[in-house]
Design a protein around this motif. Structure first.
Motif, mmCIF file in Angstrom:
data_model
loop_
_atom_site.group_PDB
_atom_site.id
_atom_site.type_symbol
_atom_site.label_atom_id
_atom_site.label_comp_id
_atom_site.label_asym_id
_atom_site.label_seq_id
_atom_site.Cartn_x
_atom_site.Cartn_y
_atom_site.Cartn_z
ATOM 1 N N THR A 281 52.550 45.742 34.730
ATOM 2 C CA THR A 281 51.355 45.991 35.054
ATOM 3 C C THR A 281 49.714 46.543 34.474
ATOM 4 O OG1 THR A 281 53.415 45.377 37.034
ATOM 5 C CG2 THR A 281 50.522 45.596 37.229
ATOM 6 N N ASP A 343 43.430 49.780 47.025
ATOM 7 C CA ASP A 343 43.408 47.814 45.782
ATOM 8 C C ASP A 343 42.838 48.416 45.279
ATOM 9 O OD1 ASP A 343 46.065 47.702 47.872
ATOM 10 O OD2 ASP A 343 44.848 46.336 49.207
ATOM 11 N N ASP A 351 49.516 46.313 42.507
ATOM 12 C CA ASP A 351 50.081 45.809 42.570
ATOM 13 C C ASP A 351 51.624 45.690 42.601
ATOM 14 O OD1 ASP A 351 47.748 44.782 41.372
ATOM 15 O OD2 ASP A 351 48.392 42.664 41.309
#
Length: 401
Positions: A281, A343, A351
């Motif tokens: 990721t 975030d 994520d």
């Protein structure tokens, strides 16, 4: 007449065929060159991930007012954050503490200096903005001692901050990639105030601990063993419940220790600050930031995880990205986890943290921040950050006070 026409047609066909062959050859060379270029970019990306690197400047000092004790920096998403921070410099000071924003414009931010700089102070323009704030253990004004943890690569330096009263609950602080154990000092007062002993550790190849044979990061695949040695140290000194707090890549180490450690019976929980939960990721995120084609990122991942890549990168062994995927291994987890993540982290996307919380809602408590960026949650909103950790620790019976 038919004979000459046939001969002319044959010559034209030969010319067209030759032209096509030349075009195909040129295209083949271009494709080969393009593939080679993409391959080189992939390997460069992979090397950047596994090779330890020093701190890089990310802002510039454009003004210093010694009378007002303020400093002006180029504006970035980090330097414009509210709160208290640090600045790594070169010159008459190596590190400065910074306070609130007192001015600025579209291109600059002016902040209050919390480290006194004399009028004759000389600072180089290039600087690195930091969330550390505290850069040495004495800054905390809490009792501590320097210790060494015996590991498979040699003695790793650590700081032990004993609780005021005897306790069997310890917190082990694990710093992130490209930094050192001082990064985690911000958290020590929180746990000390709860009556908990803190052990702030280093691990192989971080610039303070010994190097491994390859001198490269394994992204948690081997470094967790040094965390495990720290757990053993705490256990020998009376710890019966150990909470692992991992920052950024330190989160990957903490997760691996929770999954693999022979001392798992004394691990009582994990606190993860801006953690790497899944390296793929992170790599995909940075590929998008750099506008790299998806195949480049895929080749970089393959290089990191393969035998051929280990040879080319000098990492010694392939890095098992599957084994380091905390989301894929979520069912194996058995300890309560507090995740603190912004975030808009900007470096390690949230994520995978959200995915881990979704996969194990029975274990994971997710505290989502906004604006706070990477590992700067304490700096941005200290009150909320402290309350989240304090409430979580007390709810699980870890706190003595």
């Amino acid at each position: 007449m038919n004979g000459p026409r046939r001969a002319a047609g044959a010559r034209a066909t030969q010319r067209r065929t030759a032209g096509i062959q030349v075009a195909l050859s040129i295209l083949g060379v271009a494709l080969a060159a393009s593939s080679a270029a993409l391959g080189a970019v992939s390997l460069r990306m992979a090397r950047t991930v596994v090779r330890p690197a020093g701190r890089l400047p990310d802002t510039r000092i454009v003004g210093l007012d010694a009378a007002a004790q303020t400093i002006t920096l180029t504006r970035t998403p980090d330097t414009e954050l509210p709160g208290r921070y640090g600045l790594f410099t070169v010159g008459s000071h190596g590190y400065l503490r910074l306070g609130s924003i007192v001015g600025g414009d579209d291109d600059t931010v002016t902040r209050k200096l919390l480290t006194h700089v004399a009028a004759d102070g000389d600072l180089a323009p290039e600087a690195a903005f930091s969330g550390w704030y505290y850069d040495r253990p004495g800054d905390l004004h809490r009792p501590f001692r320097s210790v060494e943890i015996d590991t498979g690569v040699g003695p790793c330096p650590a700081w032990e901050f004993p609780a005021a009263d005897d306790t069997d609950v310890w917190v082990i602080q694990v710093h992130g990639r490209g930094t050192t154990k001082a990064e985690t000092l911000r958290a020590v007062p929180v746990f000390h105030d709860l009556g908990i002993t803190s052990l702030v550790v280093s691990y192989r190849n971080d610039g303070e601990a010994p190097k491994s044979a390859s001198g490269t990061y394994a992204l948690g695949a081997t470094e967790w063993c040094d965390v495990d040695a720290a757990i053993g140290y705490a256990r020998r000194r009376g710890a019966r419940r150990v909470v692992l707090m991992g920052w950024s890549m330190g989160g990957a180490l903490a997760l691996q220790a929770a999954l693999e450690s022979p001392h798992a019976d004394v691990i009582a929980g994990l606190v993860l600050e801006s953690p790497v939960v899944d390296w793929r990721t992170v790599l995909r995120f940075h590929g998008r930031l750099l506008r790299l084609p998806a195949p480049v990122v895929a080749v970089a991942q393959n290089a990191i995880a393969s035998n051929w890549g280990a040879t080319v990168l000098g990492s010694g062994e392939p890095i098992p990205l599957d084994r380091l995927d905390g989301v894929a291994r979520a069912r194996e987890l058995r300890h309560p986890i507090l995740v603190l993540h912004s975030d808009d982290d900007g470096f390690v996307p949230s994520d995978a943290s959200h995915a881990l919380a979704a996969a194990r809602p029975d274990l994971v408590t997710m505290e989502t921040f906004q604006v706070a960026r990477h590992t700067k949650l304490w700096n941005y909103d200290e009150t909320r950050w402290v309350a989240a950790i304090t409430d979580w620790m007390r709810t699980r019976g870890f706190a003595r006070t």
